[in-house]
Every structure is written in C-alpha cells, then in structure tokens.
Design an enzyme around this catalytic site. Structure first.
Site, PDB file in Angstrom:
ATOM      1  CE1 TYR A 108      -3.826  -2.290   0.248  1.00 45.66           C
ATOM      2  CE2 TYR A 108      -2.541  -3.379   1.949  1.00 45.66           C
ATOM      3  CZ  TYR A 108      -3.605  -3.372   1.070  1.00 45.66           C
ATOM      4  OH  TYR A 108      -4.450  -4.453   1.017  1.00 45.66           O
ATOM      5  CG  ASP A 116     -10.911 -13.932   7.635  1.00 46.67           C
ATOM      6  OD1 ASP A 116      -9.909 -14.435   8.184  1.00 46.67           O
ATOM      7  OD2 ASP A 116     -10.845 -12.995   6.820  1.00 46.67           O
ATOM      8  CE1 TYR A 144      -7.851  -5.685   3.253  1.00 54.11           C
ATOM      9  CE2 TYR A 144      -6.932  -7.389   4.661  1.00 54.11           C
ATOM     10  CZ  TYR A 144      -6.858  -6.594   3.537  1.00 54.11           C
ATOM     11  OH  TYR A 144      -5.788  -6.705   2.681  1.00 54.11           O
ATOM     12  CE  LYS A 201      -3.192 -10.989   9.092  1.00 56.00           C
ATOM     13  NZ  LYS A 201      -2.109 -10.350   8.322  1.00 56.00           N
TER      14      LYS A 201
END
Length: 429
Positions: free
Chosen positions: A20, A249, A148, A278
């Site tokens: 980003y 999620d 997200y 992760k």
C-alpha cells in the site's frame, strides 16, 4: 552474494513496491539486519521492540529454537514437492493437529499458501456446495461492513465496499450483500434492533445466499471493531434457520490472539467453513488452511465437478507444514493463555490515552490494544517518532494499535503503551 551488505535504499525506492505504498512518493522504509525474540534490529543501529508481531503472525517472537530446528531439519530432507498425487508427513501431521485444535465438526482441511487464498477457497467451497446440491440461485455472499478479508478478487469483494482499501475496484468485483457492521461492544448484549436488522436481511436474501462471511469478535484491518459474542451466536442461528453457510475468517484472530484459541469460542459456536493463516507458522513461512465439515466436503464431492476446483502449486508445502506443526506444538507447550491474559493486563496502561482530546476511543481484548484517534495518522511522521523511542508500531487510518508477540514482557508492553501516549501528546502523528 554477501547477504550482510548494506541495503541499497535508492534501488528500493525506485524499483520495489511495498504494501500500500506509492511509487511516486513512497513511505520511508528502514533496513533490518536481523531479528531476535521480540526485537527488530536496524542497519542504523537501533533495536526496536516489535509491537506488530510482523502483522500479527510472529506469536513466539523471532528465531525461536524449536521453529528454527523444524525448518532446518525439514529443508535438508524435502523443502517442497507437489501435493497432486503425493502426500507426506508434515502435511498429514499438521492437518491432524488442525482438526484436533479447531471446533467440532470441522474435520476436512484444504492447505493453501496465504490468508487471501484461504478466503478464496472458502468462497469456492460455499458456492460449489450449493451448486452440487442443485441450488443454482445461491451465488451471493452476505457480510458486514468494516470487514477485511484479503487482497485477491473474491476476498476483496467481501471487504467493506466504501471504506476498505479496495473501493476503487467496485464494478470489477462480484457484487455481494452488505449489512451494517456490528455495533454492540464485546462485553455487551446484542441490541434487539441489530438482531432485527440481521434477520430482515436473511429473510430478504436467503434464497440467493451461499454463505455469510465475517471475522469473529474482532474486525481487524477494516477498523479494529470489537463486537459482541451474542452477534456471532445470532449469526449461527440465522444461518441454520435460513439454510446459509457460515464462514469465519480467523486469519488474524486465530491461535489465541483474542484470549481464546479461536475467537468463535467466545460465542461457543462453530462455523461451516473456517479460514486460518498469519500465525499458523509462527510468522516464519507463508501458509494458510481452510477447514470445513464433512457435510460441506461430501456435498461438494457429490456435484458435477466431483472435486473442489482449486489446487495451488505450493499446496501442502512440506517446509511450511513442518514449521506450522512446530509452532502449534509450541503454542500448546507454552502457557499461551496466561501470557495473553498478562499482556492484556499490561495493556491497561493504554487507557490513559483516553484523556487526550484527539483520542476517540481506547479498547483492548486479548493481546490486542487499539487507540482510535479522531483524525488520520501521518504514518511516516509517527513511525519516525516511534523508532527514535526504540519501538516498531505501524498505524493505519485513524488507528494506532499493537498486537505484539506473546513472549513480550510487561515492561516492553509499558514502553509500547507509553510511546503511543507520548506520540499523541506531542502531536507526533
């Protein structure tokens, strides 16, 4: 090649994209020489307390001997082999452990290579399940705003449609159905109006819904929104009532981060499909998994295709699987629950930030601490301040937050908390 040579920052700036970041006016980057435990060491000599656990993945800190041993032993025998038509111990043993750790009745495991891909696989599972059952109209997902779920296309399509990092892709992405983000706080009962609105959405759309997808208890990169366990319980009940699959999620929340092994345990529910990633490998390798029930897995296999239509090149990578298994064993061997509770207690120091006028709210849960400001943070400015204080914290939007490794001491948590207070107090944001 000398791996210890100085980093060419000019080349980095001109040629390398960071997450980003603009190629015209990129954010500053800081060359790292090595890591150890919960410290990041810069080429310029600074030693930084890591408040981010490398984007929430390095639960055990860096260079843990058990993880280094697992990687070293595995790489000397088999770093990778295709998973098509072949299996191996690291994958089998990891999947056994995942089935053991995750809530029943999750028992079928698909190994993927990143969190975003695990979400893609989950969405494919949901769509293929209903197609296999002859329900060709159930092609949409429903989700909550402020969510997200990753950067790939199907994952982007269920991120917040306005405030996410992906709003510019509207029109290219599949269009799904969004409900308002949960507003009842973590320690609050679910508001009746919120439940009514949820049920109304299910009533209206259930015939076209394959699944509802959400991050349980904490909506992370969409705004660090902590919400009521009653909301999750209501979702589970509504999905069953209206014949919709529930995808959770847990890529960011799994493996103890919220104070439970999996965040859905706060609500004592289990999803139809679960995504993890992760922290799965302790922050050492890229790996994710999508787990589902026998009902969903066999339902997919009864359809026209007979198979789940996905198969990454690095699926079941032995090196990553061996590392993940070692990480999960380490999690069980260490008193992760007490460590997370201890960190949460130490993070109470963050609450004094609430006395500052520019602070909207301070919230903590498990090993997550969030200070939400009333205005957007200047990332370059505040990171320079943190590095001068010996800290590594990377805010986004209006949020300054920490999600440190579980090995982080109380003293280091206090330094991180004090650094955040000082940055706000001294207008260094």
């Amino acid at each position: 090649m000398n791996i210890n040579q100085s980093v060419d920052l000019d080349f980095d700036r001109e040629h390398i994209w960071h997450p980003y970041t603009s190629m015209i006016d990129p954010l500053p980057v800081y060359p790292v020489t090595h890591t150890d435990k919960n410290r990041i060491f810069l080429e310029t000599g600074e030693s930084l307390i890591d408040g981010m656990a490398s984007w929430w993945s390095a639960l055990h800190g860096y260079n843990h001997p058990k993880l280094v041993k697992a990687m070293t032993e595995q790489v000397t025998t088999m770093s990778h082999v295709m998973f098509g038509g072949i299996t191996h111990g690291p994958a089998v043993n990891l999947c056994k452990k995942l089935v053991e750790l995750t809530p029943a009745p999750l028992q079928k495991v698909f190994l993927a290579d990143s969190g975003s891909v695990s979400v893609e696989v989950a969405i494919k599972m949901a769509l293929q399940f209903w197609l296999s059952q002859g329900h060709s109209s159930k092609t949409k997902l429903m989700t909550a705003k402020k969510g997200y779920h990753g950067d790939t296309f199907a994952a982007m399509s269920v991120c917040d449609p306005v405030n996410s990092m992906h709003s510019m892709y509207q029109g290219f992405l599949p269009e799904h159905i969004f409900v308002e983000a949960p507003t009842s706080g973590f320690d609050q009962e679910l508001k009746e109006s919120e439940l009514d609105a949820l049920e109304s959405a299910f009533k209206t759309h259930h015939n076209e819904l394959a699944a509802f997808i959400i991050e349980p208890i904490v909506q992370n990169a969409g705004g660090m929104n902590f919400y009521s366990a009653d909301y999750l319980k209501a979702l589970r009940e509504l999905c069953e009532k209206y014949n919709v699959l529930l995808i959770l999620d847990e890529i960011a929340t799994g493996f103890g981060r919220t104070g439970k092994m999996f965040a859905c345990e706060h609500a004592q529910i289990s999803p139809d499909i679960l995504c993890v990633g992760k922290a799965l490998t302790g922050g050492c390798m890229t790996l994710s998994a999508t787990l589902t029930t026998e009902k969903v897995a066999l339902g997919i296999s009864q359809g026209e295709a007979k198979v789940l239509m996905h198969g990454p090149t690095f699926m079941g990578n032995p090196l990553a699987c061996a590392t993940a298994l070692a990480s999960l064993e380490l999690l069980e061997e260490t008193d992760w629950h007490s460590n997370v509770h201890r960190i949460n207690q130490a993070m109470s120091r963050l609450h004094r930030c609430a006395e500052l006028d520019v602070v909207k709210q301070v919230r903590t849960l498990g090993a997550i601490g969030v200070v939400e400001l009333k205005e957007v943070v200047d990332v370059a400015k505040i990171q320079k301040f943190f590095i001068q204080k010996g800290l590594w914290i990377r805010p986004f939007g209006k949020l300054i937050y920490i999600m440190p490794p579980y090995i982080t001491s109380n003293e280091d948590i206090e330094e991180l908390s004090d650094g955040i207070y000082q940055a706000i107090e001294q207008n260094a944001y």
